[in-house]
Design an enzyme around this catalytic site. Structure first.
Site, short mmCIF file in Angstrom:
data_model
loop_
_atom_site.label_atom_id
_atom_site.label_comp_id
_atom_site.label_asym_id
_atom_site.label_seq_id
_atom_site.Cartn_x
_atom_site.Cartn_y
_atom_site.Cartn_z
N TRP A 103 -11.56 -2.57 -8.18
CA TRP A 103 -12.26 -2.37 -9.46
C TRP A 103 -13.08 -1.09 -9.43
CZ3 TRP A 103 -10.61 -4.88 -13.48
CH2 TRP A 103 -10.16 -6.21 -13.37
N ARG B 138 0.05 7.71 -2.53
CA ARG B 138 0.63 8.76 -1.68
C ARG B 138 2.06 9.07 -2.08
NH1 ARG B 138 -1.54 5.84 3.59
NH2 ARG B 138 -2.11 4.36 1.96
N TRP B 139 2.80 8.06 -2.47
CA TRP B 139 4.19 8.25 -2.93
C TRP B 139 4.20 9.19 -4.14
CZ3 TRP B 139 6.97 7.49 -7.39
CH2 TRP B 139 8.38 7.40 -7.27
N LEU C 274 11.19 -20.56 -5.25
CA LEU C 274 10.30 -19.60 -4.58
C LEU C 274 8.91 -19.69 -5.19
CD1 LEU C 274 9.67 -17.02 -2.83
CD2 LEU C 274 10.38 -15.67 -4.79
N ARG D 102 -12.10 1.81 -8.56
CA ARG D 102 -11.27 3.01 -8.80
C ARG D 102 -11.56 3.58 -10.20
NH1 ARG D 102 -5.44 2.36 -5.78
NH2 ARG D 102 -6.32 1.74 -3.78
N HIS E 60 2.45 3.46 -8.93
CA HIS E 60 2.29 2.02 -9.17
C HIS E 60 3.52 1.47 -9.92
CE1 HIS E 60 -1.66 2.29 -7.57
NE2 HIS E 60 -2.19 2.94 -8.59
N ASP F 273 0.82 -1.21 0.00
CA ASP F 273 0.00 0.00 0.00
C ASP F 273 0.85 1.26 0.00
OD1 ASP F 273 -2.43 1.31 -0.05
OD2 ASP F 273 -2.69 1.29 2.13
C1 IPE Z 1 -5.35 -2.86 -0.26
O1 IPE Z 1 -5.04 -1.52 -0.42
C2 IPE Z 1 -5.33 -3.57 -1.58
C3 IPE Z 1 -4.01 -3.71 -2.20
C4 IPE Z 1 -2.87 -3.37 -1.67
C5 IPE Z 1 -4.01 -4.31 -3.50
P1 IPE Z 1 -6.19 -0.42 -0.59
O2 IPE Z 1 -5.50 0.88 -0.72
O3 IPE Z 1 -7.11 -0.82 -1.68
O4 IPE Z 1 -6.97 -0.55 0.80
P2 IPE Z 1 -7.83 0.51 1.58
O5 IPE Z 1 -8.79 1.12 0.59
O6 IPE Z 1 -6.89 1.51 2.13
O7 IPE Z 1 -8.50 -0.28 2.66
C1 IPE Z 2 -1.52 0.25 -3.42
O1 IPE Z 2 -1.37 1.61 -3.44
C2 IPE Z 2 -1.74 -0.34 -4.79
C3 IPE Z 2 -3.12 -0.81 -5.03
C4 IPE Z 2 -4.08 -0.80 -4.16
C5 IPE Z 2 -3.40 -1.33 -6.35
P1 IPE Z 2 -2.59 2.61 -3.42
O2 IPE Z 2 -2.97 2.92 -4.82
O3 IPE Z 2 -3.69 2.09 -2.57
O4 IPE Z 2 -1.91 3.87 -2.74
P2 IPE Z 2 -2.56 4.86 -1.69
O5 IPE Z 2 -3.12 4.04 -0.59
O6 IPE Z 2 -3.61 5.63 -2.41
O7 IPE Z 2 -1.42 5.72 -1.26
MG MG Z 3 -4.16 2.31 -0.61
#
Ligand code: IPE
Ligand code: IPE
Ligand code: MG
Length: 241
Positions: free
Chosen positions: A70, A25-26, A132, A72, A38, A21
């Site tokens: 999905w 934000r990065w 692995l 998003r 990503h 996760d």
């Molecule tokens: C969890 O992260 C799913 C993945 C890392 C693929 P999200 O960013 O979707 O989770 P929430 O929305 O913060 O709970």
């Molecule tokens: C995790 O990063 C990747 C996926 C959930 C696909 P996020 O996209 O959730 O990043 P944040 O949480 O918005 O920073």
């Molecule tokens: Mg996230």
């Protein structure tokens, strides 16, 4: 890179699962589009795979895309699917050569067809590897996984193949996407959120949880080693004394 402090072999986790996760934000911190985050996150995947190979950790599960993701914006979902496709294209051959066996868990029917084909091809081509086990959770939701297991078990009961009173924890485990995989020992979540987000609810019953504020694209080999060494220092009791 400084040498990492040694951890006794018997203290190493056998299975690490990561909630990757913080990519968004990065990117935001750098005034970049989310997809740049990503993309940077994909390099962290390579580092984690290399770490597990070097330290002989046989299972690594990565939460790459949840059922809920999905929802998003279409452009972000598309960018993530392209990234997955590129990742498979770039690494399939290397996985084959390095002894990595690829697995996928989730509702793969929802993935774009050409990506699903590529994924299935890599899974097939790496199926005899043993170094692995790399498990990608894609279009994955734990509740949906449990519902699907319940449906499969109910069907077996309805046809008389199985009696209701014969259903055990083992029966349920065997009907999950993760049948035949060991449960995670260590669950890592990057970027500070203290939640599970529908990941492996059944399988993490006794996993040790490690949450770090480091954002996934910044998560270094040293950060991973710190998580593993923290895990190694814990006393797992499994309800005993
Ligand atoms: C969890 O992260 C799913 C993945 C890392 C693929 P999200 O960013 O979707 O989770 P929430 O929305 O913060 O709970
Ligand atoms: C995790 O990063 C990747 C996926 C959930 C696909 P996020 O996209 O959730 O990043 P944040 O949480 O918005 O920073
Ligand atoms: Mg996230």
């Amino acid at each position: 890179m400084a040498t990492l402090p040694e951890i006794p072999k018997e203290k190493m986790p056998r299975h690490i699962a990561c909630i990757m996760d913080g990519n968004g934000r990065w990117a935001k911190k750098r005034l970049l589009p989310r997809k740049a985050g990503h993309r940077a996150g994909a390099d962290t995947v390579e580092r984690c795979v290399d770490y597990c190979m070097t330290h002989e950790i046989p299972w690594l599960t990565l939460y790459a895309f949840s059922s809920e993701n999905w929802s998003r914006p279409k452009a972000e979902v598309e960018a993530l699917m392209i990234l997955l496709h590129d990742f498979l294209k770039k690494h399939s051959q290397k996985m084959k050569e390095k002894g990595i066996r690829l697995h996928a868990i989730g509702d793969l029917r929802r993935l774009p067809e050409k990506t699903r084909h590529l994924l299935e091809e890599s899974i097939q081509e790496t199926s005899s590897n043993t170094q692995l086990n790399l498990v990608l959770a894609l279009s994955y939701g734990s509740r949906a996984e449990i519902v699907s297991a319940a449906q499969k078990i109910a069907t077996r009961v309805a046809t008389g193949e199985l009696k209701a009173e014969e259903i055990t924890e083992q029966t349920l485990s065997e009907h999950l996407y993760t049948a035949n995989m060991p449960d995670p020992d260590l669950l890592i979540r990057t970027s500070g959120e203290m939640r599970i987000s529908n990941f492996l609810l059944w399988q993490i019953s006794y996993a040790e949880i490690y949450v770090t504020d480091v954002l996934w694209p910044d998560f270094s080999t040293e950060n991973l080693h710190e998580a593993v060494s923290n895990y190694a220092s814990r006393n797992r009791r499994f309800g005993g004394v």
